[in-house]
Design a protein around this motif. Structure first.
Motif, PDB file in Angstrom:
ATOM      1  N   ALA A   1       1.618  -1.000   0.364  1.00 58.04           N
ATOM      2  CA  ALA A   1      -0.118  -0.080  -0.050  1.00 58.04           C
ATOM      3  C   ALA A   1       0.424   1.420  -0.019  1.00 58.04           C
ATOM      4  O   ALA A   1       1.913   1.120   0.766  1.00 58.04           O
ATOM      5  CB  ALA A   1      -0.817  -0.213   1.240  1.00 58.04           C
ATOM      6  N   ALA A   2       0.553   1.902  -0.793  1.00 52.85           N
ATOM      7  CA  ALA A   2       1.021   3.328  -0.712  1.00 52.85           C
ATOM      8  C   ALA A   2       0.649   4.614   0.452  1.00 52.85           C
ATOM      9  O   ALA A   2      -0.157   4.601   0.031  1.00 52.85           O
ATOM     10  CB  ALA A   2       1.021   3.946  -2.414  1.00 52.85           C
ATOM     11  N   VAL A   3       1.052   5.461   0.966  1.00 58.58           N
ATOM     12  CA  VAL A   3       0.938   6.176   1.707  1.00 58.58           C
ATOM     13  C   VAL A   3       0.814   7.665   1.623  1.00 58.58           C
ATOM     14  O   VAL A   3       1.723   7.915   1.066  1.00 58.58           O
ATOM     15  CB  VAL A   3       1.654   6.416   3.570  1.00 58.58           C
ATOM     16  CG1 VAL A   3       0.683   6.944   4.668  1.00 58.58           C
ATOM     17  CG2 VAL A   3       1.870   4.392   3.922  1.00 58.58           C
TER      18      VAL A   3
ATOM     19  N   PRO B   1      -4.069   0.905  -1.888  1.00 61.83           N
ATOM     20  CA  PRO B   1      -3.646  -0.363  -2.402  1.00 61.83           C
ATOM     21  C   PRO B   1      -2.499  -0.025  -3.630  1.00 61.83           C
ATOM     22  O   PRO B   1      -3.346   0.763  -4.130  1.00 61.83           O
ATOM     23  CB  PRO B   1      -4.796  -1.428  -2.025  1.00 61.83           C
ATOM     24  CG  PRO B   1      -6.007  -0.902  -1.319  1.00 61.83           C
ATOM     25  CD  PRO B   1      -5.631   0.712  -1.137  1.00 61.83           C
ATOM     26  N   VAL B   2      -1.737  -1.144  -3.923  1.00 63.17           N
ATOM     27  CA  VAL B   2      -0.976  -1.102  -4.511  1.00 63.17           C
ATOM     28  C   VAL B   2      -0.607  -2.715  -5.025  1.00 63.17           C
ATOM     29  O   VAL B   2       0.191  -3.221  -4.241  1.00 63.17           O
ATOM     30  CB  VAL B   2       0.081  -0.117  -4.950  1.00 63.17           C
ATOM     31  CG1 VAL B   2      -0.466   1.353  -5.110  1.00 63.17           C
ATOM     32  CG2 VAL B   2       1.266   0.285  -4.058  1.00 63.17           C
TER      33      VAL B   2
ATOM     34  N   PRO C   1       5.197   1.927  -6.164  1.00 58.58           N
ATOM     35  CA  PRO C   1       5.429   3.055  -7.427  1.00 58.58           C
ATOM     36  C   PRO C   1       6.717   3.669  -7.845  1.00 58.58           C
ATOM     37  O   PRO C   1       7.650   4.153  -7.293  1.00 58.58           O
ATOM     38  CB  PRO C   1       4.625   4.537  -7.182  1.00 58.58           C
ATOM     39  CG  PRO C   1       3.193   3.585  -5.909  1.00 58.58           C
ATOM     40  CD  PRO C   1       4.493   2.396  -5.096  1.00 58.58           C
ATOM     41  N   ALA C   2       6.412   3.780  -9.507  1.00 56.68           N
ATOM     42  CA  ALA C   2       7.834   4.556  -9.903  1.00 56.68           C
ATOM     43  C   ALA C   2       7.298   5.999 -10.486  1.00 56.68           C
ATOM     44  O   ALA C   2       8.090   6.456 -10.296  1.00 56.68           O
ATOM     45  CB  ALA C   2       8.027   3.984 -11.133  1.00 56.68           C
TER      46      ALA C   2
ATOM     47  N   ASP D   1       5.069   6.785   1.754  1.00 56.21           N
ATOM     48  CA  ASP D   1       6.053   5.616   2.246  1.00 56.21           C
ATOM     49  C   ASP D   1       4.897   4.523   1.890  1.00 56.21           C
ATOM     50  O   ASP D   1       4.019   4.853   0.761  1.00 56.21           O
ATOM     51  CB  ASP D   1       5.609   5.240   3.376  1.00 56.21           C
ATOM     52  CG  ASP D   1       6.687   4.577   3.977  1.00 56.21           C
ATOM     53  OD1 ASP D   1       7.457   3.833   3.345  1.00 56.21           O
ATOM     54  OD2 ASP D   1       6.676   4.091   5.793  1.00 56.21           O
ATOM     55  N   VAL D   2       6.034   3.056   1.206  1.00 51.49           N
ATOM     56  CA  VAL D   2       5.657   2.168   1.229  1.00 51.49           C
ATOM     57  C   VAL D   2       5.471   1.082   1.884  1.00 51.49           C
ATOM     58  O   VAL D   2       6.502   0.767   1.979  1.00 51.49           O
ATOM     59  CB  VAL D   2       5.740   1.726  -0.789  1.00 51.49           C
ATOM     60  CG1 VAL D   2       5.091   0.172  -0.844  1.00 51.49           C
ATOM     61  CG2 VAL D   2       5.199   2.987  -1.501  1.00 51.49           C
ATOM     62  N   ILE D   3       4.305   0.488   2.487  1.00 50.60           N
ATOM     63  CA  ILE D   3       3.927  -0.333   3.035  1.00 50.60           C
ATOM     64  C   ILE D   3       3.693  -1.620   2.779  1.00 50.60           C
ATOM     65  O   ILE D   3       3.148  -1.887   2.053  1.00 50.60           O
ATOM     66  CB  ILE D   3       2.809   0.307   4.520  1.00 50.60           C
ATOM     67  CG1 ILE D   3       2.002   0.487   4.231  1.00 50.60           C
ATOM     68  CG2 ILE D   3       3.576   1.383   4.882  1.00 50.60           C
ATOM     69  CD1 ILE D   3       1.095   1.229   5.291  1.00 50.60           C
TER      70      ILE D   3
END
Length: 339
Positions: A5-7, A43-44, A48-49, A55-57
């Motif tokens: 998930a991306a914050v 949610p991812v 991400p690019a 943040d990514v958790i």
């Protein structure tokens, strides 16, 4: 399956989701989750690019996302008749859900379900209508925090507004985007009914020099804020007042515009002053709410009559349907080239 998930900050949720969808990595099978008072986890399927995130958790026991409102209502014990009476459409404007409840008898429960369906939103408003020459809305807070002020992003244009104080027509989304596409850089444009910048902002972002006129002080306040928010203060001239008064002064000074936007249902009443400042070969966009039985005769006749009275000729008319206004009435716009 990835549980990434991306914050992102709450005000950035709408833009971030659109960017993640463009990257093809937004996971719509899982719900957005509030991380804290300031952030949300989107949610991812992979990190991400191109999308800016904090943040990514890795999510533990991620929550599946309900597919639609009827599914949520059924899980909450709604009867088939109650589900049938619930709204079938709504709009998410920034972090506010705008909906007309109609005959729905359990508004608060439905509103809470909508907030669960759209975790990035925090307020649900019932839209009762728009009234008066200043197009002021009547709304009612049904659920959530009750904060009606938000920033809505659409095709890259940011609109700051208070949905309890100024109107916003979700159904005009395509038309707002189109105006940013038809205009050319350097064009001189007059927006006679600018509001918070519905059409002015996309055109200014496209490089046009826009004079935006608005008589509602509250809408004008947000128009000014949006000019700064979109970094177009150098291309957006803001005028508070009645467009007829502004046009009268500009006509006496011999000023002319390559394009005039008349985004008001009674725009035909303002065609005479518009003709006075439209440059030869210029384009005029006249909006109208037209009974279907009078399409397209009434708006075309009004336009041609005004042109004739100004000793001008309508060279070409492009007819467009914007949306359904009400039963038997269509919101249309005429794109007319006037010699």
């Amino acid at each position: 399956m990835s549980n990434l998930a991306a914050v992102v900050a709450k005000p950035d949720v709408e833009v971030a989701i659109a960017s993640l969808q463009e990257e093809g990595i937004h996971d719509e099978s899982r719900r957005l989750v509030e991380q804290d008072e300031e952030t949300v986890a989107i949610p991812v399927t992979e990190p991400p690019a191109a999308t800016r995130v904090r943040d990514v958790i890795e999510q533990v026991d991620p929550e599946p996302r309900a597919s639609d409102l009827p599914t949520l209502l059924e899980a909450r014990g709604f009867s088939p008749a109650e589900i049938e009476a619930a709204p079938s459409s709504w709009a998410v404007i920034g972090d506010v859900i705008l909906v007309q409840f109609g005959e729905c008898g359990r508004r608060e429960a439905v509103a809470e379900a909508l907030l669960e369906l759209h975790r990035g939103a925090d307020t649900v408003l019932h839209r009762a209508g728009i009234a008066g020459e200043k197009r002021e809305p009547t709304v009612e807070v049904v659920a959530g925090s009750g904060d009606t002020e938000t920033v809505h992003t659409e095709h890259g244009t940011k609109y700051a507004l208070d949905l309890a104080r100024v109107m916003f027509a979700p159904g005009n989304k395509t038309e707002r985007a189109r105006m940013g596409e038809v205009v050319e850089a350097g064009e001189r444009v007059l927006d006679m009914f600018a509001g918070i910048g519905y059409f002015s902002l996309p055109m200014a972002r496209a490089g046009a020099q826009v004079t935006a006129v608005e008589k509602n002080p509250t809408a004008f306040q947000y128009l000014s804020e949006n000019a700064r928010l979109n970094d177009v203060t150098d291309r957006l001239e803001l005028m508070l007042g009645d467009c007829r008064d502004v046009v009268s002064v500009r006509a006496e000074a011999g000023e002319q515009y390559d394009r005039i936007v008349m985004g008001y249902y009674d725009a035909f009443e303002y065609l005479d002053p518009a003709m006075a400042v439209l440059a030869p070969g210029g384009t005029l966009h006249m909006h109208e709410a037209t009974p279907d039985a009078l399409l397209w005769d009434r708006p075309v006749e009004r336009l041609e009559t005004a042109a004739e009275a100004a000793n001008r000729t309508v060279l070409e008319i492009d007819r467009r349907r914007v949306k359904t206004h009400s039963e038997g009435v269509t919101h249309i716009v005429l794109d007319a080239t006037i010699e």
